[in-house]
Design an enzyme around this catalytic site. Structure first.
Site, PDB file in Angstrom:
ATOM      1  N   ASP A  12       0.845  -1.191   0.000  1.00 20.07           N
ATOM      2  CA  ASP A  12       0.000   0.000   0.000  1.00 20.07           C
ATOM      3  C   ASP A  12       0.882   1.244   0.000  1.00 20.07           C
ATOM      4  O   ASP A  12       1.721   1.418   0.892  1.00 20.07           O
ATOM      5  CB  ASP A  12      -0.912   0.010   1.226  1.00 20.07           C
ATOM      6  CG  ASP A  12      -1.977  -1.075   1.159  1.00 20.07           C
ATOM      7  OD1 ASP A  12      -1.973  -1.846   0.171  1.00 20.07           O
ATOM      8  OD2 ASP A  12      -2.800  -1.164   2.084  1.00 20.07           O
ATOM      9  N   ASP A 134     -15.265  -3.119  -1.957  1.00 14.66           N
ATOM     10  CA  ASP A 134     -14.959  -2.883  -0.549  1.00 14.66           C
ATOM     11  C   ASP A 134     -16.280  -2.737   0.183  1.00 14.66           C
ATOM     12  O   ASP A 134     -17.148  -1.970  -0.248  1.00 14.66           O
ATOM     13  CB  ASP A 134     -14.130  -1.613  -0.383  1.00 14.66           C
ATOM     14  CG  ASP A 134     -12.875  -1.628  -1.251  1.00 14.66           C
ATOM     15  OD1 ASP A 134     -12.293  -2.715  -1.403  1.00 14.66           O
ATOM     16  OD2 ASP A 134     -12.492  -0.572  -1.764  1.00 14.66           O
TER      17      ASP A 134
END
Length: 246
Positions: A12, A134
């Site tokens: 990330d 998500d």
């Protein structure tokens, strides 16, 4: 569909660094490395067969922010499948990333706002498109998880079953970065109802989670792990060997 899921390390990217967030909160980050390329090399050395990159700044800003870092990682590992999400909102961005050597591009927020864009991307870049779903309590979240919609994750997945999407990356926001275990039930349910292979994400903590997911290799093609491998509660190589049946 894949019978043996692959362990996919997450890298990330925030402000040029390799970080992990808790439940998607940008202010609640832990920096694990100032050198994302070196971090990618570490996971490849430990046996990674695929990498998961996320442009966190891009996800929040709506435009790619870490193009150079992403290009550097792709250049360093030209034969390794790499998937990327965050800030993908137009065809030009997809084309640039695929040209740079990425294998899969993850469309998240844009998939919710404009499903036709996904279909167009699948036609233009067949075999390279993944939809990122998500969810919080089963409801889809967008814009870097800042906005929870009234759309069910399973309903969204069904929309893309027949347009050429390669797979779905399903992330349980409530568990992401929290080391509380993967949500097996919702992940498997999404795969079965949505009709597409799913890559599980969010909450993977240790070998117990890998053991829980292994029986569903017919519908789960990958398992993304972040904090667990960074903090050492899960050994990447050991986990992959277990999934391989060795």
């Amino acid at each position: 569909m894949c019978a043996v899921p692959v362990i996919i390390p997450a890298i990330d990217l925030k402000d040029g660094k390799c970080v992990r967030l808790k439940q998607g909160r940008m202010e609640d980050d832990t920096v694990f490395s100032d050198d994302p390329v070196a971090m990618a090399a570490r996971w490849v050395k430990e046996g990674a067969r695929r990498l998961h990159l996320v442009d966190l700044n891009g996800a929040f800003d709506g435009i790619p922010v870490h193009k150079q870092v992403v290009h550097d990682i792709a250049k360093a590992f030209p034969k390794l499948p790499i998937q990327l999400g965050g800030g993908v909102r137009n065809m030009q961005t997809i084309e640039q990333y695929i040209t740079a050597g990425l294998t899969y591009i993850i469309i998240g927020t844009k998939a919710v706002e404009d499903p036709d864009f996904v279909a167009e991307a699948c036609r233009e870049f067949a075999g390279h498109i993944i939809v990122g779903i998500d969810a919080k309590d089963g409801m889809v979240a967008t814009h870097g998880w800042a906005n929870v919609t009234d759309t069910k994750a399973t309903e969204l997945a069904k929309r893309f079953a027949d347009v050429g999407v390669s797979s779905i990356v399903y992330t349980d926001i409530a568990r992401d970065g929290m080391m509380q275990g993967v949500n097996v039930e919702q992940t498997v349910n999404l795969a079965r109802e949505g009709g597409l292979p799913v890559i599980a994400s969010g909450g993977v903590t240790d070998m117990k989670d890998i053991e829980l997911l292994k029986p569903y290799g017919n519908c789960i093609e990958g398992i993304i792990t972040g904090r667990a491998i960074y903090e050492g509660t899960l050994d990447l190589g050991e986990a992959q060997l277990y999934l391989d049946g060795k």
